[in-house]
Design an enzyme around this catalytic site. Structure first.
Site, PDB file in Angstrom:
ATOM      1  N   ASP A 127      48.012  64.764   3.012  1.00  0.00           N
ATOM      2  CA  ASP A 127      46.718  64.765   3.370  1.00  0.00           C
ATOM      3  C   ASP A 127      47.059  64.818   5.112  1.00  0.00           C
ATOM      4  O   ASP A 127      48.098  64.614   5.583  1.00  0.00           O
ATOM      5  CB  ASP A 127      45.785  63.284   3.275  1.00  0.00           C
ATOM      6  CG  ASP A 127      46.834  62.116   3.318  1.00  0.00           C
ATOM      7  OD1 ASP A 127      47.854  61.904   3.891  1.00  0.00           O
ATOM      8  OD2 ASP A 127      46.358  61.141   2.339  1.00  0.00           O
ATOM      9  N   ASP A 152      41.874  50.155  -1.491  1.00  0.00           N
ATOM     10  CA  ASP A 152      40.758  50.388  -2.324  1.00  0.00           C
ATOM     11  C   ASP A 152      40.760  51.274  -3.483  1.00  0.00           C
ATOM     12  O   ASP A 152      40.198  51.841  -3.810  1.00  0.00           O
ATOM     13  CB  ASP A 152      39.750  51.201  -1.382  1.00  0.00           C
ATOM     14  CG  ASP A 152      40.162  52.496  -0.638  1.00  0.00           C
ATOM     15  OD1 ASP A 152      41.397  52.935  -1.257  1.00  0.00           O
ATOM     16  OD2 ASP A 152      39.514  53.076  -0.195  1.00  0.00           O
ATOM     17  N   HIS A 187      42.796  54.041  -3.514  1.00  0.00           N
ATOM     18  CA  HIS A 187      42.847  55.754  -3.086  1.00  0.00           C
ATOM     19  C   HIS A 187      44.373  56.258  -3.509  1.00  0.00           C
ATOM     20  O   HIS A 187      45.368  55.308  -3.212  1.00  0.00           O
ATOM     21  CB  HIS A 187      42.316  55.998  -1.840  1.00  0.00           C
ATOM     22  CG  HIS A 187      43.064  55.402  -0.531  1.00  0.00           C
ATOM     23  ND1 HIS A 187      42.341  55.310   0.422  1.00  0.00           N
ATOM     24  CD2 HIS A 187      44.443  55.266  -0.460  1.00  0.00           C
ATOM     25  CE1 HIS A 187      43.324  55.046   1.478  1.00  0.00           C
ATOM     26  NE2 HIS A 187      44.808  54.956   0.907  1.00  0.00           N
ATOM     27  N   GLU A 241      39.262  58.982  -1.946  1.00  0.00           N
ATOM     28  CA  GLU A 241      38.472  57.329  -1.812  1.00  0.00           C
ATOM     29  C   GLU A 241      37.786  57.141  -3.293  1.00  0.00           C
ATOM     30  O   GLU A 241      37.521  58.172  -4.074  1.00  0.00           O
ATOM     31  CB  GLU A 241      37.614  57.406  -0.755  1.00  0.00           C
ATOM     32  CG  GLU A 241      38.167  57.793   0.577  1.00  0.00           C
ATOM     33  CD  GLU A 241      39.194  56.600   1.121  1.00  0.00           C
ATOM     34  OE1 GLU A 241      39.663  55.795   0.123  1.00  0.00           O
ATOM     35  OE2 GLU A 241      39.249  56.345   2.256  1.00  0.00           O
TER      36      GLU A 241
HETATM   37  P1  PGA Z   1      50.222  52.055   3.266  1.00  0.00           P
HETATM   38  O1  PGA Z   1      49.013  53.149   2.779  1.00  0.00           O
HETATM   39  O2  PGA Z   1      51.552  52.430   2.790  1.00  0.00           O
HETATM   40  O3  PGA Z   1      50.199  52.055   4.942  1.00  0.00           O
HETATM   41  O4  PGA Z   1      49.770  50.716   2.637  1.00  0.00           O
HETATM   42  C1  PGA Z   1      49.079  53.460   1.506  1.00  0.00           C
HETATM   43  C2  PGA Z   1      47.862  54.244   1.332  1.00  0.00           C
HETATM   44  O5  PGA Z   1      46.715  54.337   2.156  1.00  0.00           O
HETATM   45  O6  PGA Z   1      48.156  55.347   0.592  1.00  0.00           O
END
Ligand code: PGA
Length: 261
Positions: A67, A136, A138, A143
Site C-alpha cells: 500500500d 483494528d 486490517h 479496513e
Molecule cells: P505496525 O502496523 O507494524 O506498525 O504495527 C501494522 C499494520 O498496520 O498493518
C-alpha cells in the site's frame, strides 16, 4: 492456518527473515509482497545482514508493497516508498526498477490501481506475501468492512489507523485520510502468506483473526481461507489465544514428524 508462537520480537524477525531467505534461495526470481510499519523492520534488518554476509542476493527478486498513502510523493519521509528505500532497498542489491509500490500522488488513482494489479499479474503473481496486522484487524489498508474479494483500490483510513500511524507524522492532522491498497482478493492469491504480529496491543486483533469468525469486520480473518498462511507471533501477541497450547503442541508434532524445520 499454522500459528508459530515465539518468545519475543527478535525471534519473530529471525523466523520471518529465514522464511524469506529460503524462498529466495529456492527461487532467485521470487516475487515478494512486502509490508511497512514497525513490525517488519526487524525482519528487514536480518535480511540486510544476510545480504552483507554474502549469504543472499536480491538481484533477481521482484517486490510489490501492499500500500501507499494518497497525497504523499515518493520522496515524502512518511511515504511508504521512502520507508522501503530507507529500511531495506538501499541496503541490498535489489534492482530499484524491480521494486513496486503504488504511486499515491498521481491524478488518475483508478488507473494506478488497475496498473498495479496488472504488474503483479505480469510478474507471475506473488510467491510470498509478508503482512502485519492493524489493531483494528486490517491487512494492508483493508479496513474493517472491506470486501474479502477486493482488488487494489482506494480505501479511506479509519480514525484508529490514522491515530496508530500518527507517530510517523508531526501531527495527527498530517496523516493522510486515504490510501491505495492491494485488496484482500489480491493478497489471498499469493502462494504463501506470512503474517507477523508482536506486542500486547495486537493480542485482540490476532485472536479475532485466528479464532474468531470469518468476517469483513476483521479483514485478517480472511486468511482462514488461505491454505498456506503462517501467523508468527510473540508471546505478548499470542496471549489471548484460546488454543495457545494446541498451537505449541502442533509445532512440536510437526517437527517430530519432519514436516517443518
Ligand atoms: P505496525 O502496523 O507494524 O506498525 O504495527 C501494522 C499494520 O498496520 O498493518
Amino acid at each position: 492456518v499454522r500459528i508459530v508462537i515465539l518468545s519475543d520480537a527478535v525471534s519473530v524477525a529471525e523466523f520471518a527473515a529465514e522464511e524469506m531467505a529460503a524462498a529466495i534461495s529456492s527461487k532467485a526470481t521470487s516475487v515478494l509482497g512486502l509490508a511497512t510499519g514497525g513490525t517488519p523492520v526487524g525482519a528487514y534488518r536480518q535480511l540486510i545482514e544476510l545480504y552483507k554476509n554474502r549469504r543472499l542476493s536480491f538481484s533477481e527478486v521482484t517486490t510489490f508493497n501492499l500500500d501507499e498513502y494518497i497525497g504523499l510523493s515518493p520522496d515524502h519521509p512518511a511515504s511508504y516508498r521512502y520507508f522501503m528505500n530507507e529500511n531495506l532497498f538501499r541496503h541490498i542489491d535489489v534492482q530499484i526498477k524491480s521494486t513496486h509500490i503504488p504511486l499515491g500522488d498521481v491524478s488518475d488513482l483508478i488507473a494506478e490501481c488497475c496498473n498495479y494489479e496488472a504488474r503483479i499479474e505480469r510478474a507471475g503473481g506473488l510467491d510470498l506475501q509478508l503482512l502485519g496486522i492493524g489493531t483494528d484487524g486490517h491487512i494492508g489498508f483493508n479496513e474493517p468492512g472491506s470486501s474479502l474479494a477486493g482488488r487494489t483500490r482506494v480505501k479511506t483510513l479509519t480514525e484508529q489507523t490514522r491515530r496508530d500511524n500518527a507517530r510517523y507524522f508531526s501531527s495527527l492532522d498530517e496523516v493522510p485520510t486515504s490510501a491505495i491498497t492491494m485488496g484482500i482478493g489480491t493478497i489471498l492469491e499469493a502462494k504463501r502468506i506470512l503474517l507477523l504480529a508482536t506486542g500486547s496491543n495486537k493480542a485482540d486483533a490476532i485472536r479475532a483473526a485466528v479464532e474468531g469468525p470469518l468476517t469483513t469486520s476483521v479483514p485478517a480473518s480472511a486468511l482462514q481461507l488461505h491454505s498456506a498462511t503462517v501467523v508468527v507471533v510473540d508471546e505478548a501477541a499470542a496471549a489471548k489465544l484460546d488454543r495457545h497450547d494446541y498451537y505449541r503442541r502442533s509445532e512440536l508434532e510437526g517437527r517430530r514428524l519432519g514436516l517443518i524445520r
